[in-house]
Motif scaffolding. Sequence first.
Motif, PDB file in Angstrom:
ATOM      1  N   GLU A 152     -16.187   4.351  -5.210  1.00  0.00           N
ATOM      2  CA  GLU A 152     -16.414   3.629  -3.960  1.00  0.00           C
ATOM      3  C   GLU A 152     -15.103   3.192  -3.299  1.00  0.00           C
ATOM      4  OE1 GLU A 152     -19.883   2.435  -6.735  1.00  0.00           O
ATOM      5  OE2 GLU A 152     -17.769   2.990  -6.902  1.00  0.00           O
ATOM      6  N   LEU A 153     -14.056   2.999  -4.100  1.00  0.00           N
ATOM      7  CA  LEU A 153     -12.760   2.577  -3.576  1.00  0.00           C
ATOM      8  C   LEU A 153     -11.707   3.682  -3.625  1.00  0.00           C
ATOM      9  CD1 LEU A 153     -12.510  -1.010  -5.137  1.00  0.00           C
ATOM     10  CD2 LEU A 153     -13.406  -0.343  -2.903  1.00  0.00           C
ATOM     11  N   ALA A 154     -11.796   4.542  -4.625  1.00  0.00           N
ATOM     12  CA  ALA A 154     -10.763   5.564  -4.826  1.00  0.00           C
ATOM     13  C   ALA A 154     -10.673   6.536  -3.655  1.00  0.00           C
ATOM     14  CB  ALA A 154     -11.028   6.329  -6.121  1.00  0.00           C
ATOM     15  N   GLY A 155     -11.789   6.748  -2.949  1.00  0.00           N
ATOM     16  CA  GLY A 155     -11.777   7.689  -1.838  1.00  0.00           C
ATOM     17  C   GLY A 155     -11.006   7.200  -0.628  1.00  0.00           C
ATOM     18  N   ASP A 156     -10.665   5.923  -0.601  1.00  0.00           N
ATOM     19  CA  ASP A 156      -9.913   5.346   0.520  1.00  0.00           C
ATOM     20  C   ASP A 156      -8.843   4.409  -0.016  1.00  0.00           C
ATOM     21  OD1 ASP A 156      -9.148   4.657   3.125  1.00  0.00           O
ATOM     22  OD2 ASP A 156     -10.682   3.092   3.302  1.00  0.00           O
ATOM     23  N   GLU A 157      -8.089   4.892  -0.991  1.00  0.00           N
ATOM     24  CA  GLU A 157      -7.105   4.039  -1.665  1.00  0.00           C
ATOM     25  C   GLU A 157      -6.133   3.395  -0.687  1.00  0.00           C
ATOM     26  OE1 GLU A 157      -3.458   4.991  -4.621  1.00  0.00           O
ATOM     27  OE2 GLU A 157      -5.425   5.639  -5.351  1.00  0.00           O
ATOM     28  N   ALA A 158      -5.566   4.187   0.220  1.00  0.00           N
ATOM     29  CA  ALA A 158      -4.581   3.647   1.161  1.00  0.00           C
ATOM     30  C   ALA A 158      -5.222   2.607   2.077  1.00  0.00           C
ATOM     31  CB  ALA A 158      -3.967   4.780   1.988  1.00  0.00           C
ATOM     32  N   GLY A 159      -6.428   2.874   2.546  1.00  0.00           N
ATOM     33  CA  GLY A 159      -7.111   1.927   3.417  1.00  0.00           C
ATOM     34  C   GLY A 159      -7.451   0.635   2.711  1.00  0.00           C
ATOM     35  N   VAL A 160      -7.901   0.731   1.462  1.00  0.00           N
ATOM     36  CA  VAL A 160      -8.241  -0.454   0.673  1.00  0.00           C
ATOM     37  C   VAL A 160      -7.017  -1.344   0.521  1.00  0.00           C
ATOM     38  CG1 VAL A 160      -8.865  -1.234  -1.650  1.00  0.00           C
ATOM     39  CG2 VAL A 160     -10.204   0.569  -0.548  1.00  0.00           C
ATOM     40  N   LEU A 161      -5.892  -0.748   0.179  1.00  0.00           N
ATOM     41  CA  LEU A 161      -4.681  -1.553  -0.006  1.00  0.00           C
ATOM     42  C   LEU A 161      -4.162  -2.120   1.306  1.00  0.00           C
ATOM     43  CD1 LEU A 161      -4.829  -0.220  -2.857  1.00  0.00           C
ATOM     44  CD2 LEU A 161      -2.335  -0.365  -2.866  1.00  0.00           C
ATOM     45  N   ALA A 162      -4.284  -1.359   2.380  1.00  0.00           N
ATOM     46  CA  ALA A 162      -3.823  -1.855   3.685  1.00  0.00           C
ATOM     47  C   ALA A 162      -4.678  -3.034   4.148  1.00  0.00           C
ATOM     48  CB  ALA A 162      -3.862  -0.723   4.708  1.00  0.00           C
ATOM     49  N   ARG A 163      -5.980  -2.931   3.975  1.00  0.00           N
ATOM     50  CA  ARG A 163      -6.856  -4.038   4.388  1.00  0.00           C
ATOM     51  C   ARG A 163      -6.612  -5.268   3.525  1.00  0.00           C
ATOM     52  NH1 ARG A 163     -10.164   0.481   5.072  1.00  0.00           N
ATOM     53  NH2 ARG A 163     -11.220   0.234   3.056  1.00  0.00           N
ATOM     54  N   ALA A 164      -6.312  -5.059   2.251  1.00  0.00           N
ATOM     55  CA  ALA A 164      -5.984  -6.194   1.382  1.00  0.00           C
ATOM     56  C   ALA A 164      -4.737  -6.904   1.886  1.00  0.00           C
ATOM     57  CB  ALA A 164      -5.790  -5.714  -0.054  1.00  0.00           C
ATOM     58  N   ARG A 165      -3.727  -6.143   2.212  1.00  0.00           N
ATOM     59  CA  ARG A 165      -2.486  -6.737   2.710  1.00  0.00           C
ATOM     60  C   ARG A 165      -2.738  -7.536   3.982  1.00  0.00           C
ATOM     61  NH1 ARG A 165       2.402  -7.678   0.450  1.00  0.00           N
ATOM     62  NH2 ARG A 165       2.539  -5.547  -0.360  1.00  0.00           N
ATOM     63  N   THR A 166      -3.537  -6.991   4.891  1.00  0.00           N
ATOM     64  CA  THR A 166      -3.848  -7.676   6.142  1.00  0.00           C
ATOM     65  C   THR A 166      -4.572  -8.995   5.887  1.00  0.00           C
ATOM     66  OG1 THR A 166      -3.960  -5.581   7.353  1.00  0.00           O
ATOM     67  CG2 THR A 166      -5.094  -7.459   8.325  1.00  0.00           C
ATOM     68  N   ALA A 167      -5.394  -9.019   4.832  1.00  0.00           N
ATOM     69  CA  ALA A 167      -6.159 -10.222   4.483  1.00  0.00           C
ATOM     70  C   ALA A 167      -5.346 -11.227   3.679  1.00  0.00           C
ATOM     71  CB  ALA A 167      -7.414  -9.829   3.713  1.00  0.00           C
ATOM     72  N   GLY A 168      -4.082 -10.935   3.419  1.00  0.00           N
ATOM     73  CA  GLY A 168      -3.241 -11.855   2.664  1.00  0.00           C
ATOM     74  C   GLY A 168      -3.294 -11.667   1.165  1.00  0.00           C
ATOM     75  N   VAL A 169      -3.875 -10.543   0.714  1.00  0.00           N
ATOM     76  CA  VAL A 169      -3.936 -10.240  -0.715  1.00  0.00           C
ATOM     77  C   VAL A 169      -2.711  -9.404  -1.062  1.00  0.00           C
ATOM     78  CG1 VAL A 169      -5.312  -9.216  -2.562  1.00  0.00           C
ATOM     79  CG2 VAL A 169      -6.447 -10.308  -0.622  1.00  0.00           C
ATOM     80  N   ALA A 170      -1.762 -10.021  -1.723  1.00  0.00           N
ATOM     81  CA  ALA A 170      -0.463  -9.393  -1.929  1.00  0.00           C
ATOM     82  C   ALA A 170      -0.377  -8.572  -3.202  1.00  0.00           C
ATOM     83  CB  ALA A 170       0.631 -10.456  -1.943  1.00  0.00           C
ATOM     84  N   GLY A 171      -1.355  -8.722  -4.098  1.00  0.00           N
ATOM     85  CA  GLY A 171      -1.318  -7.973  -5.348  1.00  0.00           C
ATOM     86  C   GLY A 171      -2.692  -7.917  -5.962  1.00  0.00           C
ATOM     87  N   MET A 172      -2.875  -6.973  -6.897  1.00  0.00           N
ATOM     88  CA  MET A 172      -4.186  -6.831  -7.535  1.00  0.00           C
ATOM     89  C   MET A 172      -4.036  -6.204  -8.907  1.00  0.00           C
ATOM     90  SD  MET A 172      -5.303  -4.146  -4.606  1.00  0.00           S
ATOM     91  CE  MET A 172      -4.288  -5.106  -3.479  1.00  0.00           C
TER      92      MET A 172
END
Length: 262
Positions: free
Chosen positions: A13-33
């Motif tokens: 569910e997430l692996a197919g959009d890895e770059a998008g998932v990480l970019a949206r996290a960064r925008t939301a203030g999530v700096a690491g995971m």
Amino acid sequence: MLIDSHCHLDFPELAGDEAGVLARARTAGVAGMLTIGTRLDQFERVRAIAERHSNVWCSVGVHPHEAKEEGQRTPDRLVAATHHPKVVGIGETGLDFYYQHSPRDEQVESFRAHIAASRQTGLPLIVHTRDADRETIDILEEEAGKGAFPGLIHCFTSGPEVARCALALGFYISISGIVTFKAAEDLRGGVRDIPLDRLLVETDSPYLAPVPKRGKTNEPAYVAHTAAKVAELKGVSVGELEEATTANFFRLFAKAERQQCA
């Protein structure tokens, strides 16, 4: 900034959009995971995601659901995997007597092997427990008698007895989007009683999307909604909650380097 302390970036569910998932996290203030290992035969895929991104770390472990096929009798394979610099935790492991996809005795055996790996490496144990509170407490307390090990209860939904045991052992407690669910009033009461310096936040994505994202595929960006609810329950600002939970993450997962979030 926020850290999503438990997600599954390798799940389809997430692996197919890895770059998008990480970019949206960064925008939301999530700096690491922290992306979590659930099977050893899929660990290389989990580790590869962490290798591709400076602000992603991973763990190595066998989920209790997988204990029948992949349960560990010794800590050896787990310990060997921790030699990689991006592997910062052991698990997820523990007991799940709700679904019982694996026999209880095999779950217990694998759980103890993971604890041994945590004790041997000093890396935190990531504990999953569902419908097994008493058994989880008994094993953690018994194993602690053999020698201390760090850890946390992830996606906490248990009662006060598990919280007391975890805190007494020096563990941390991680809160997921369940805390925002309408029916989770008991959990909200429990969160109010957990010390701020022992709390982490997580998504457990792609599962358990918090309100107002319920019904959608969960992703690390949504941990911001969980953090806002936890801040409300603790009577602190969102900024204070972010600062505390991020500091707690790097205190517990000491092998992870904060500057990699820059």
